[in-house]
Design an enzyme around this catalytic site. Structure first.
Site, PDB file in Angstrom:
ATOM      1  N   LYS A 130     -18.285  39.739   1.145  1.00  0.00           N
ATOM      2  CA  LYS A 130     -18.081  38.389   0.484  1.00  0.00           C
ATOM      3  C   LYS A 130     -18.800  37.261   1.179  1.00  0.00           C
ATOM      4  O   LYS A 130     -19.142  37.482   2.544  1.00  0.00           O
ATOM      5  CB  LYS A 130     -16.492  37.955   0.691  1.00  0.00           C
ATOM      6  CG  LYS A 130     -15.907  36.739   0.253  1.00  0.00           C
ATOM      7  CD  LYS A 130     -14.385  36.880   0.529  1.00  0.00           C
ATOM      8  CE  LYS A 130     -13.784  35.445  -0.085  1.00  0.00           C
ATOM      9  NZ  LYS A 130     -12.435  35.411   0.193  1.00  0.00           N
ATOM     10  N   SER A 190      -9.652  33.662  -3.564  1.00  0.00           N
ATOM     11  CA  SER A 190     -10.865  33.328  -3.307  1.00  0.00           C
ATOM     12  C   SER A 190     -11.975  34.248  -3.640  1.00  0.00           C
ATOM     13  O   SER A 190     -13.167  34.113  -3.830  1.00  0.00           O
ATOM     14  CB  SER A 190     -11.087  32.521  -2.100  1.00  0.00           C
ATOM     15  OG  SER A 190     -10.856  33.362  -1.122  1.00  0.00           O
ATOM     16  N   SER A 242      -5.728  35.889  -1.288  1.00  0.00           N
ATOM     17  CA  SER A 242      -7.257  36.021  -1.823  1.00  0.00           C
ATOM     18  C   SER A 242      -8.131  37.197  -2.169  1.00  0.00           C
ATOM     19  O   SER A 242      -8.972  37.290  -2.596  1.00  0.00           O
ATOM     20  CB  SER A 242      -8.157  35.090  -1.005  1.00  0.00           C
ATOM     21  OG  SER A 242      -7.791  33.600  -0.992  1.00  0.00           O
TER      22      SER A 242
END
Length: 489
Positions: free
Chosen positions: A77, A152, A176
């Site tokens: 990420k 996210s 998330s």
């Protein structure tokens, strides 16, 4: 030979039997990303040259020095620091930022011999539930490209769901990892707060953020958590507790296990399909010897308001470091230092980030601190106590991961309150700091649904054991999007 549909154990077997090399696996992974990602838009930056060089070097390592993840590809990420590979947290204010050090989890991936192939798109600074808040692109759900992957960590889950990479790392502040894992039909784990080092994670809300693994099956998830977990002196919130062998906990035995089902997690707003899928999952677990009882987590109804006050307050503090002076984006429209700060942040931050900074700054301001921030901290303590009390009598707590399946891109982007409500079932877990996993458990139409399994502090072993039993009794994890097979073989 196809490598993208193999488990970690299957890939290692191919490598050890000389049917495949690490170089071949890495090359095919990069080719598949280059082919599929123009549709999915999961990756922000690729690491092709360095990945191929690392793979070639790993092919020369003696077999006896290789662990269960050695030589396998992974995406990271974009809020996790990677030395020499651009890290932006999907924000304009960090455009082109090239870290000079690695996050601890990245060092651990390298120690495990994993090959980092690229950085994954996300909601800007991890603020969002749909991946529509990235400055650079909107990631799409591989099950239907008109739908969001969740957020996210939407890039992390979409890449796994599309078969681009078998492993990714995400971060979970209020759901998330688990929420997009449910939307994309993959396995996502939020470990106990402190289980995994946050050193090198670009902070959103420091008391809530936790890095975790995303995979296509439970065993691979356990192996990846094993690789990244552990105490880190560089992180003052890192817990100095022993890291067990998570994969060894997958015994297949849950006879006598006690499951609590919170009635508040099946209230208005949770779709009938999501409820039915979880009730069916509970029947599967009962057949395997578990007992199921309804429980109450009474303060969960305050979790959403509590979370957005606390998380926004911490964001207001954490994001004040982005001023355009030392790194990242800087405005060229300023007549004074104050103008420079204001214009850099106005131009560099997106709307959602500004919204949360403003909310957090207000909650922390003189005259409102006691009324909002302090009160929210007290409610957080009550939410934690609900979980403490429940785990005195139950081994795990089970609920839907999300109230509904994924929604269409653009459908609720202008309705922040509805968007925030997508995390209503995952947020209490972060406020309490306990571990939880989302595993695929059904579909509403063609879109996946997730089963959330919540465990006691530092008891990821039991969470994985329950998830593994359910996974082996069903075939939801074996289903793949049409996009998966639409790519060249």
């Amino acid at each position: 030979m196809k490598f993208y549909d193999k488990t970690a154990a299957e890939l290692q077997e191919l490598i050890h039997s000389n049917e495949a090399t690490i170089t071949e696996i890495t090359k095919q992974t990069i080719e598949r990303i280059n082919e599929l990602d123009p549709k999915v838009d999961a990756f922000l930056a690729m690491n092709e040259e360095k990945a191929m060089a690392a793979a070639s070097e790993m092919d020369t390592a003696p077999m006896e020095q290789r662990g269960p993840l050695f030589g396998l590809p992974i995406g990271v990420k974009d809020n996790i620091m990677t030395e020499g590979l651009v890290t932006t947290a999907s924000s304009r204010i960090l455009e082109g930022f090239n870290p000079i050090y690695n996050a601890t989890v990245v060092e651990k991936l390298r120690a495990a011999g994993m090959v980092i192939v690229g950085k994954l798109n996300m909601d800007e600074f991890a603020m969002g539930s749909s991946n529509e808040n990235s400055y650079y692109k909107k990631t799409r759900n591989p099950w239907n490209l008109d739908y969001v992957p969740g957020g996210s960590s939407g890039g992390s889950t979409a890449a796994v769901a599309a078969g681009e990479v078998p492993f990714t790392l995400g971060s979970d502040t209020g759901g998330s990892i688990r929420q997009p894992a449910a939307f994309c039909g993959v396995v996502g784990m939020k470990p106990t707060y402190g289980r995994v080092s946050r050193f090198g994670l670009i902070a959103f809300a420091s008391s809530l953020d936790q890095i975790g693994p995303v995979t296509r099956n439970v065993k691979d998830n356990a192996l990846l958590l094993q690789a990244i977990a552990g105490h880190d002196e560089k992180d003052s919130t890192s817990a100095d507790v022993e890291v067990p062998d998570f994969a060894a906990a997958l015994t297949g035995d849950i006879n006598g296990l006690r499951i609590g089902v919170p009635k508040e997690y099946f209230a208005e707003g949770v779709s009938e399909s999501a409820k039915a899928a979880v009730y069916d999952a509970l029947e599967v677990l009962k057949e395997k010897g578990a007992t199921v009882e309804e429980i109450s987590l009474p303060h969960s109804k305050y979790a959403l308001a509590t979370y957005y006050l606390l998380a926004s307050s911490e964001a207001s503090s954490n994001l004040s470091r982005f001023d355009g002076i030392r790194y990242g984006y800087r405005t060229n429209k300023a007549s004074s230092l104050l103008d420079f700060y204001m214009n850099t942040r106005a131009e560099g931050f997106g709307d959602e980030v500004k919204r949360r900074i403003m909310l957090g700054t207000y909650a922390l301001s003189s005259g409102y601190y006691d009324a909002y921030y302090k009160k929210a901290q007290k409610v957080r303590t009550l939410i934690k106590k609900d979980f403490d009390d429940a785990f005195k009598n139950y081994d795990v707590i089970i609920s839907p991961t999300t109230p509904t399946p994924a929604f269409k891109i653009g459908e609720i982007i202008d309705d922040p309150l509805t968007m925030y409500a997508n995390d209503i079932l995952t947020i209490p877990v972060n406020l309490a700091g306990v571990p939880a996993i989302s595993v695929p458990c059904g579909f509403e139409g063609d879109m996946p649904l997730g089963l959330q399994i919540i465990g006691n502090y530092f008891d990821e072993e039991t969470v994985y054991r329950v998830a593994d039993v359910f996974e082996k009794a069903t075939d939801f994890h074996k289903k793949t999007p049409q996009l998966w097979e639409g790519a060249a073989q």
